[in-house]
Write a protein that holds these residues in place. Structure first.
Motif, mmCIF file in Angstrom:
data_model
loop_
_atom_site.group_PDB
_atom_site.id
_atom_site.type_symbol
_atom_site.label_atom_id
_atom_site.label_comp_id
_atom_site.label_asym_id
_atom_site.label_seq_id
_atom_site.Cartn_x
_atom_site.Cartn_y
_atom_site.Cartn_z
ATOM 1 N N VAL A 105 0.864 -1.183 0.000
ATOM 2 C CA VAL A 105 0.000 0.000 0.000
ATOM 3 C C VAL A 105 0.903 1.237 0.000
ATOM 4 O O VAL A 105 1.967 1.231 0.624
ATOM 5 N N GLY A 106 0.470 2.266 -0.664
ATOM 6 C CA GLY A 106 1.135 3.561 -0.552
ATOM 7 C C GLY A 106 0.384 4.397 0.471
ATOM 8 O O GLY A 106 -0.767 4.757 0.238
ATOM 9 N N LEU A 107 1.025 4.650 1.591
ATOM 10 C CA LEU A 107 0.417 5.481 2.639
ATOM 11 C C LEU A 107 0.880 6.920 2.412
ATOM 12 O O LEU A 107 2.084 7.202 2.476
ATOM 13 N N LEU A 108 -0.062 7.799 2.122
ATOM 14 C CA LEU A 108 0.282 9.186 1.813
ATOM 15 C C LEU A 108 -0.124 10.091 2.975
ATOM 16 O O LEU A 108 -1.289 10.102 3.375
ATOM 17 N N LEU A 109 0.834 10.800 3.499
ATOM 18 C CA LEU A 109 0.583 11.783 4.569
ATOM 19 C C LEU A 109 1.248 13.071 4.090
ATOM 20 O O LEU A 109 2.354 13.423 4.498
ATOM 21 N N VAL A 110 0.573 13.710 3.157
ATOM 22 C CA VAL A 110 1.197 14.797 2.402
ATOM 23 C C VAL A 110 0.661 16.131 2.909
ATOM 24 O O VAL A 110 -0.545 16.378 2.873
ATOM 25 N N ALA A 111 1.570 16.942 3.414
ATOM 26 C CA ALA A 111 1.245 18.276 3.945
ATOM 27 C C ALA A 111 0.138 18.205 4.986
ATOM 28 O O ALA A 111 -0.771 19.034 4.995
ATOM 29 N N MET A 112 0.181 17.191 5.842
ATOM 30 C CA MET A 112 -0.863 17.106 6.862
ATOM 31 C C MET A 112 -0.343 16.860 8.282
ATOM 32 O O MET A 112 -0.997 17.270 9.241
ATOM 33 N N LEU A 113 0.810 16.251 8.433
ATOM 34 C CA LEU A 113 1.247 15.916 9.804
ATOM 35 C C LEU A 113 1.585 17.146 10.635
ATOM 36 O O LEU A 113 1.567 17.082 11.868
ATOM 37 N N HIS A 114 1.875 18.265 9.978
ATOM 38 C CA HIS A 114 2.149 19.481 10.764
ATOM 39 C C HIS A 114 0.873 20.041 11.396
ATOM 40 O O HIS A 114 0.940 21.013 12.129
ATOM 41 N N PHE A 115 -0.279 19.411 11.107
ATOM 42 C CA PHE A 115 -1.521 19.798 11.778
ATOM 43 C C PHE A 115 -1.845 18.886 12.959
ATOM 44 O O PHE A 115 -2.923 19.001 13.548
ATOM 45 N N VAL A 116 -0.963 17.973 13.268
ATOM 46 C CA VAL A 116 -1.255 16.989 14.317
ATOM 47 C C VAL A 116 -0.166 17.060 15.384
ATOM 48 O O VAL A 116 1.017 16.972 15.075
ATOM 49 N N PRO A 117 -0.557 17.234 16.662
ATOM 50 C CA PRO A 117 0.440 17.336 17.734
ATOM 51 C C PRO A 117 1.221 16.028 17.926
ATOM 52 O O PRO A 117 0.712 14.946 17.620
ATOM 53 N N ASP A 118 2.422 16.164 18.466
ATOM 54 C CA ASP A 118 3.319 15.008 18.639
ATOM 55 C C ASP A 118 2.650 13.816 19.314
ATOM 56 O O ASP A 118 2.802 12.682 18.870
ATOM 57 N N ASP A 119 1.954 14.080 20.418
ATOM 58 C CA ASP A 119 1.418 12.975 21.218
ATOM 59 C C ASP A 119 0.432 12.120 20.445
ATOM 60 O O ASP A 119 0.214 10.955 20.775
ATOM 61 N N ASP A 120 -0.205 12.721 19.440
ATOM 62 C CA ASP A 120 -1.122 11.971 18.585
ATOM 63 C C ASP A 120 -0.417 11.463 17.334
ATOM 64 O O ASP A 120 -0.639 10.339 16.894
ATOM 65 N N ALA A 121 0.412 12.318 16.755
ATOM 66 C CA ALA A 121 0.943 12.033 15.420
ATOM 67 C C ALA A 121 1.875 10.819 15.417
ATOM 68 O O ALA A 121 1.737 9.930 14.563
ATOM 69 N N TYR A 122 2.818 10.772 16.362
ATOM 70 C CA TYR A 122 3.798 9.675 16.311
ATOM 71 C C TYR A 122 3.144 8.308 16.524
ATOM 72 O O TYR A 122 3.376 7.384 15.725
ATOM 73 N N PRO A 123 2.326 8.126 17.584
ATOM 74 C CA PRO A 123 1.697 6.808 17.729
ATOM 75 C C PRO A 123 0.770 6.455 16.568
ATOM 76 O O PRO A 123 0.713 5.294 16.155
ATOM 77 N N ALA A 124 0.075 7.434 16.019
ATOM 78 C CA ALA A 124 -0.863 7.137 14.917
ATOM 79 C C ALA A 124 -0.100 6.664 13.682
ATOM 80 O O ALA A 124 -0.476 5.676 13.045
ATOM 81 N N VAL A 125 0.989 7.351 13.354
ATOM 82 C CA VAL A 125 1.753 6.953 12.166
ATOM 83 C C VAL A 125 2.394 5.584 12.393
ATOM 84 O O VAL A 125 2.415 4.743 11.487
ATOM 85 N N GLU A 126 2.838 5.351 13.611
ATOM 86 C CA GLU A 126 3.442 4.046 13.911
ATOM 87 C C GLU A 126 2.406 2.936 13.723
ATOM 88 O O GLU A 126 2.702 1.883 13.142
ATOM 89 N N ARG A 127 1.192 3.170 14.185
ATOM 90 C CA ARG A 127 0.129 2.171 14.050
ATOM 91 C C ARG A 127 -0.188 1.902 12.578
ATOM 92 O O ARG A 127 -0.375 0.755 12.172
ATOM 93 N N LEU A 128 -0.246 2.969 11.801
ATOM 94 C CA LEU A 128 -0.541 2.808 10.369
ATOM 95 C C LEU A 128 0.591 2.055 9.668
ATOM 96 O O LEU A 128 0.346 1.140 8.873
ATOM 97 N N ARG A 129 1.831 2.428 9.992
ATOM 98 C CA ARG A 129 2.988 1.746 9.394
ATOM 99 C C ARG A 129 2.949 0.267 9.707
ATOM 100 O O ARG A 129 3.201 -0.585 8.864
ATOM 101 N N ALA A 130 2.608 -0.050 10.971
ATOM 102 C CA ALA A 130 2.612 -1.444 11.407
ATOM 103 C C ALA A 130 1.544 -2.260 10.677
ATOM 104 O O ALA A 130 1.663 -3.480 10.559
ATOM 105 N N ALA A 131 0.507 -1.600 10.184
ATOM 106 C CA ALA A 131 -0.581 -2.317 9.509
ATOM 107 C C ALA A 131 -0.230 -2.657 8.057
ATOM 108 O O ALA A 131 -0.949 -3.404 7.410
ATOM 109 N N LEU A 132 0.858 -2.084 7.549
ATOM 110 C CA LEU A 132 1.169 -2.248 6.122
ATOM 111 C C LEU A 132 2.214 -3.333 5.900
ATOM 112 O O LEU A 132 3.192 -3.418 6.644
ATOM 113 N N PRO A 133 2.026 -4.161 4.871
ATOM 114 C CA PRO A 133 2.981 -5.232 4.618
ATOM 115 C C PRO A 133 4.289 -4.699 4.014
ATOM 116 O O PRO A 133 4.316 -3.589 3.467
#
Ligand code: SAM
Length: 271
Positions: free
Chosen positions: A158-186
């Motif tokens: 899968v291509g996970l695109l997070l383009v010009a959007m993570l700067h709208f998400v605070p650290d405490d949410d952004a890092y765990p969320a991206v890690e969870r999404l990454r972990a879901a991808l083969p």
């Protein structure tokens, strides 16, 4: 002038449903789109006053998105999860992908109801693409969403695109969320990020921008330094040339940032 213009999700062309500007519609205004309200256009003007290159940056970012999707298609990626996809504008991911792979799958995710309604209007005859309204801070809801489950096969890259959007998400949410999404991808999947960088332009300009976005739907707007941006890639292997100015990817021929404040990189998820 947008009076009299209406589109799905918009009750009245000059009344924002939430009564405040949205980051999706400010971006649309910067790109010269017409899915924005007076309050969004006013915010875009303030943004341009603080960062005169903001319009050029938005266009450079869109061009990067196009190049990154082509790059992934070249590597056999035929499904895309585009989070913070925004209001459909020139060069949407499904158009780029399905021109080459007619049944390429695309799921758009955005927090902004106007962006999602307009996307679904465009996609109503497209069996392989859908837009869902969700907040990336809750990745489980995205991964479990019926639209995602129907269209994306998480056993295939899968291509996970997070383009010009993570700067709208605070650290405490952004890092765990991206890690969870990454972990879901083969393995063989890719993560594509562009992000506002905090060392340019001046702190004073950035403070103005942060204050401006405080009045919108997003909880924050702040650049990060390069090291913090790279952390989003975790163990993924950055493809050359690594993290560079958004207009330089993948060809850093020109080292002059031209006032750019957005960097970009693509990482490949390995076993
Ligand atoms: N990705 C598109 C591009 O690069 O052209 C649009 C980028 S636009 C600057 C940022 C988008 O992120 C907006 O549409 C906004 O609504 C969305 N967004 C902001 N915070 C979000 C969140 N927590 N979850 C989902 N989308 C979000």
């Amino acid at each position: 002038d947008h009076s009299g213009v209406s589109f799905p999700g918009m009750a009245n062309a000059d009344t924002d449903p939430a009564g405040r500007p949205s980051s999706a519609r400010i971006y649309d205004a910067l790109l010269g789109g017409n899915h924005n309200f007076a309050a969004d256009r006013e915010a875009a003007q303030h943004l341009l006053a603080a960062i005169p290159g903001a319009g050029e940056m938005a266009r450079a970012n869109r061009a990067f998105l196009n190049r990154a999707v082509q790059f992934l298609l070249d590597r056999g990626v035929h499904q895309f999860l585009d989070i913070g996809s925004g209001i459909p504008t020139v060069g949407n991911v499904h158009e780029i992908a399905q021109r080459r792979i007619p049944d390429a799958r695309v799921v758009y995710v955005d927090i902004d109801p106007v962006a999602v309604a307009h996307s679904n209007d465009i996609l109503k005859d497209n069996p392989w693409a859908v837009a869902v309204q969700a907040d990336m801070r809750f990745p489980e809801a995205i991964l479990d969403h019926p639209g995602v489950r129907r269209l994306l096969d998480l056993g295939e890259p899968v291509g996970l695109l997070l383009v010009a959007m993570l700067h709208f998400v605070p650290d405490d949410d952004a890092y765990p969320a991206v890690e969870r999404l990454r972990a879901a991808l083969p393995p063989g999947s890719y993560i594509v990020i562009s992000h506002g960088v905090s060392d340019t332009p001046s702190d004073a300009a950035l403070d103005k921008v942060t204050a401006l976005y405080r009045r919108t739907d997003v909880s924050t707007a702040h650049g990060r330094d390069r090291e913090s941006i790279l952390r989003f890639f975790g163990d993924a292997d950055l493809v050359p040339p690594g993290l560079v100015w958004v207009h330089e990817w993948p060809d850093p021929a020109d080292g002059d940032p031209h006032g750019m404040a957005v960097v970009a990189a693509v990482g490949r998820i390995t076993p």
